[in-house]
Design an enzyme around this catalytic site. Structure first.
Site, PDB file in Angstrom:
ATOM      1  N   HIS A  90      44.694  38.391  33.703  1.00  0.00           N
ATOM      2  CA  HIS A  90      44.450  38.832  35.060  1.00  0.00           C
ATOM      3  C   HIS A  90      44.996  37.757  36.119  1.00  0.00           C
ATOM      4  O   HIS A  90      44.269  37.567  37.192  1.00  0.00           O
ATOM      5  CB  HIS A  90      43.027  39.047  35.502  1.00  0.00           C
ATOM      6  CG  HIS A  90      42.901  40.375  36.658  1.00  0.00           C
ATOM      7  ND1 HIS A  90      42.019  41.293  36.734  1.00  0.00           N
ATOM      8  CD2 HIS A  90      43.621  40.434  37.644  1.00  0.00           C
ATOM      9  CE1 HIS A  90      42.076  41.691  37.690  1.00  0.00           C
ATOM     10  NE2 HIS A  90      43.286  41.720  38.314  1.00  0.00           N
TER      11      HIS A  90
ATOM     12  N   GLU B 230      36.315  42.339  31.439  1.00  0.00           N
ATOM     13  CA  GLU B 230      36.938  40.982  31.783  1.00  0.00           C
ATOM     14  C   GLU B 230      36.009  39.921  32.085  1.00  0.00           C
ATOM     15  O   GLU B 230      34.935  40.378  32.522  1.00  0.00           O
ATOM     16  CB  GLU B 230      37.869  40.820  32.856  1.00  0.00           C
ATOM     17  CG  GLU B 230      38.998  41.965  32.864  1.00  0.00           C
ATOM     18  CD  GLU B 230      39.947  41.974  34.033  1.00  0.00           C
ATOM     19  OE1 GLU B 230      39.666  41.258  34.911  1.00  0.00           O
ATOM     20  OE2 GLU B 230      40.927  42.746  33.945  1.00  0.00           O
TER      21      GLU B 230
END
Length: 303
Positions: free
Chosen positions: A278, A260
């Site tokens: 997220h 990420e």
């Protein structure tokens, strides 16, 4: 004065409340050597998912001799080497109650997005594509939802799924539990084989391995939908793309990823993957609750 570093930020009202209570609160973002220097001079470190608190950083904190408490402002603590921290005399706590509703609602939202092509059709229609025939969806009512991990989040999803007319079965390492008759306990293998939708709410498996890989996907029903709002790495991303392309999986929803921000272009560009960055706990209400629960942890801690 107790010094607090909220390295990934925190709810503004919670920070203001901590200052009123007499704490020194730093909301700056530190990385690399700057974080190493800072961690030697604070009593409390608050992180979300971005900051990784590994052994080397903990060792630096020990050199400073002041860090007493690490708080994960969220549910999981897998971005913290918590066992090692506790061995060094540094307590590690989280805020498990705060984001359950937000994550549960996102998972349900992704289910609708997959079943009715909401995400992809929103994109294609803006490109002047009128794909009405291609976007014949499926109804959620009457389908079987398999919940892997029946903790706070899993149970909140179960409540909402029952309200939607779904059949709910669950698997948990610590189950079966004494719950309402509406929820059916299943073995992991039975759940994988019989669910129309599967939502994951667990950490990674042993040795940091994926919980859902090619073996598990092979066992699933043809046309199953898979949702992961728990942790990146819980699903094998390579196998995921392979089984989507084979047609075994009808659709996948992901809020968390191996790396990420997301770098995997096969995931990023796949038309049958619903993506969010997220944001499971990213609601105003959840952030406020996380801030409130963080304050409680600090106030109850004996420095």
């Amino acid at each position: 004065m107790i010094r607090i570093l909220a390295n990934d930020g925190m709810d503004k009202s919670a920070a203001e409340q901590l200052i009123k209570l007499g704490y020194d609160v730093d909301l700056s973002k530190y990385e690399g050597d700057a974080l190493i220097d800072k961690i030697k001079n604070i009593e409390v470190l608050i992180v979300r998912s971005a900051t990784k608190v590994r052994k080397d950083l903990i060792d630096e904190a020990v050199k400073g001799g002041t860090l007493k408490l690490i708080i994960r402002a969220g549910v999981g603590i897998d971005n913290i080497d918590h066992i090692y921290a506790k061995e060094q005399g540094i307590d590690v706590q989280n805020t498990p109650k705060s984001s359950s509703l937000a994550v549960a609602e996102l998972a349900i939202g992704h289910m609708f997005s997959l079943a009715r092509f909401i995400g992809i059709s929103n994109h294609t229609i803006r490109n002047n594509e009128w794909n009405k025939k291609e976007y014949t969806g499926t109804e959620i009512t009457g389908k079987t939802l398999g919940i892997v991990g029946f903790g706070r989040i899993g149970r909140e999803i179960g409540k909402r799924a029952i309200g939607l007319g779904m059949n709910v079965q669950y698997y948990d390492l610590f189950g079966p539990f004494e719950v309402e008759d509406a929820y059916k306990w299943s073995t992991f293998e039975e759940l994988i084989k019989t669910s129309d939708f599967i939502t994951l709410h667990v950490p990674k498996g042993k040795d940091d391995s994926a919980v859902i890989g090619a073996k598990e996907m092979e066992m699933m029903k043809d046309g199953v939908y898979l949702i992961n709002t728990s942790r990146g790495g819980v699903i094998d991303e390579d196998a995921l793309v392979e089984y989507l392309d084979k047609g075994k999986l009808a659709g996948v929803a992901l809020d968390v990823f191996d790396v990420e921000p997301l770098k995997n272009e096969k995931i990023m560009k796949h038309p049958r993957i619903s993506l969010t960055p997220h944001v499971g706990a990213s609601t105003k209400e959840a952030q406020k609750r996380i801030g409130e629960e963080t304050i409680q942890v600090i106030e109850n801690f004996k420095f």
